[in-house]
Design a protein around this motif. Structure first.
Motif, PDB file in Angstrom:
ATOM      1  N   PHE A  40       2.942  18.322  11.775  1.00  0.00           N
ATOM      2  CA  PHE A  40       3.956  18.256  10.632  1.00  0.00           C
ATOM      3  C   PHE A  40       5.155  17.436  11.363  1.00  0.00           C
ATOM      4  CE2 PHE A  40       1.463  22.059   9.588  1.00  0.00           C
ATOM      5  CZ  PHE A  40       1.142  21.601   8.105  1.00  0.00           C
ATOM      6  N   VAL A  41       5.592  17.728  12.354  1.00  0.00           N
ATOM      7  CA  VAL A  41       6.877  16.976  12.909  1.00  0.00           C
ATOM      8  C   VAL A  41       6.607  15.398  12.870  1.00  0.00           C
ATOM      9  CG1 VAL A  41       8.252  16.597  14.904  1.00  0.00           C
ATOM     10  CG2 VAL A  41       7.426  18.959  14.513  1.00  0.00           C
ATOM     11  N   LEU A  43       5.046  13.752  11.050  1.00  0.00           N
ATOM     12  CA  LEU A  43       5.205  12.964   9.448  1.00  0.00           C
ATOM     13  C   LEU A  43       6.602  13.311   8.717  1.00  0.00           C
ATOM     14  CD1 LEU A  43       1.746  14.807   8.356  1.00  0.00           C
ATOM     15  CD2 LEU A  43       1.874  12.431   9.182  1.00  0.00           C
ATOM     16  N   VAL A  44       7.284  14.158   9.389  1.00  0.00           N
ATOM     17  CA  VAL A  44       8.841  14.136   9.072  1.00  0.00           C
ATOM     18  C   VAL A  44       9.523  13.210   9.457  1.00  0.00           C
ATOM     19  CG1 VAL A  44      10.550  15.845   8.519  1.00  0.00           C
ATOM     20  CG2 VAL A  44       8.043  16.720   8.187  1.00  0.00           C
ATOM     21  N   LEU A  45       9.499  13.092  10.705  1.00  0.00           N
ATOM     22  CA  LEU A  45      10.391  12.191  11.539  1.00  0.00           C
ATOM     23  C   LEU A  45      10.543  10.888  11.081  1.00  0.00           C
ATOM     24  CD1 LEU A  45      10.166  13.678  15.129  1.00  0.00           C
ATOM     25  CD2 LEU A  45      12.230  13.937  13.469  1.00  0.00           C
ATOM     26  N   VAL A  47      10.668   9.660   8.205  1.00  0.00           N
ATOM     27  CA  VAL A  47      11.566   9.824   6.896  1.00  0.00           C
ATOM     28  C   VAL A  47      13.115   9.561   7.284  1.00  0.00           C
ATOM     29  CG1 VAL A  47      12.664  10.983   4.912  1.00  0.00           C
ATOM     30  CG2 VAL A  47      10.047  11.437   5.538  1.00  0.00           C
ATOM     31  N   SER A  48      13.287  10.206   8.534  1.00  0.00           N
ATOM     32  CA  SER A  48      14.844   9.982   9.209  1.00  0.00           C
ATOM     33  C   SER A  48      15.163   8.630   9.535  1.00  0.00           C
ATOM     34  CB  SER A  48      14.940  10.799  10.350  1.00  0.00           C
ATOM     35  OG  SER A  48      14.786  12.269  10.176  1.00  0.00           O
TER      36      SER A  48
END
Length: 263
Positions: A40-41, A43-45, A47-48
């Motif tokens: 998950f990490v 896949l989220v970063l 976006v930042s």
């Protein structure tokens, strides 16, 4: 009356590593913290990174949002799904005496490390491919101009992160400290390897130093694979830097890796 003795079925290094990898994959699936970090990490970063890209003059560096986000996403996957997960895995298996028991069987040292690393490496590879497809669709990213550079960068990154993980585990005492010891490389790589800010937008002296960081050549090759503006000399320099870090990490593992709990 003669007795026929059935011999043991011969094994090969590949079959032994595959069996170890299956067992390691089962153990990895039971570790929720590692699964979150691996799946998950990364896949989220990105976006930042996409949000930060809106405040940069990417055209000055010959880039766009896609060619900034995709290499960064690959770097995040390598750092979190491969490097960070493997540090914890090597340390926990060592402290639980798993590695020590494995050395009493047929497995050689390199087979133990490679087999243990295989699930994380394959997870990182699959995630990088998924992110490449996702970025191409969501960010309207065209096909890579030099796909061989992107593939080379990804393969070098997988080997490098696995070797760095084993080297970091050599100096990590407990499973709890394995959550801390990967942080220096994670932070340095995310800030200085061109993931959030391309090196072309940094001062020349700072960029020259950042080019020597472990993950910088991987990001450079992947980005150059999509933009196609990486010269032969630049590509060769990036490959040489990645290989040098891999050799250094392998030397550290051979010299300092511990197979029994640290006291």
């Amino acid at each position: 009356m003669s007795t026929v003795v059935q011999g043991a079925v011969p094994t090969t290094p590949l079959s032994r590593m595959a069996a170890l990898a299956r067992a390691e994959l089962t153990l990895l699936g039971r570790t929720r913290g590692a699964l979150v970090a691996a799946l998950f990490v990364p896949l989220v970063l990105p976006v930042s990174v996409r949000s930060a890209a809106q405040e940069m003059d990417l055209a000055e560096a010959g880039l766009n949002t896609g060619t900034l986000v995709l290499p960064a996403a690959v770097g995040f996957s390598l750092l979190f799904a491969v490097y960070s997960v493997l540090v914890g895995s090597f340390v926990v298996r060592r402290e639980e005496l798993v590695l020590k028991r494995l050395r009493t069987g047929e497995l050689r040292d390199v087979e133990i490390l490679a087999g243990s690393a295989l699930p994380a490496v394959l997870t990182g590879l699959a995630q990088c491919l998924l992110l490449a497809v996702g970025c191409s669709v969501l960010l309207d990213l065209s096909a890579p101009s030099a796909p061989h550079l992107a593939v080379l960068g990804l393969l070098l990154g997988l080997m490098l992160c696995a070797a760095l993980a084993a080297a970091t585990a050599s100096f990590t005492r407990t499973g709890e400290s394995a959550q801390v010891t990967p942080m220096p490389l994670l932070l340095v790589s995310m800030t200085g390897s061109g993931m959030f800010v391309p090196l072309d937008l940094l001062p020349d002296k700072v960029a020259s130093v950042c080019e020597l960081l472990p993950l910088t050549p991987v990001v450079t090759l992947v980005r150059g694979g999509w933009t196609g503006d990486l010269s032969g000399a630049e590509a060769l320099g990036a490959v040489a830097t990645a290989v040098a870090w891999t050799v250094l990490a392998v030397f550290a593992v051979r010299r300092w890796f511990r197979w029994e709990p640290r006291r």
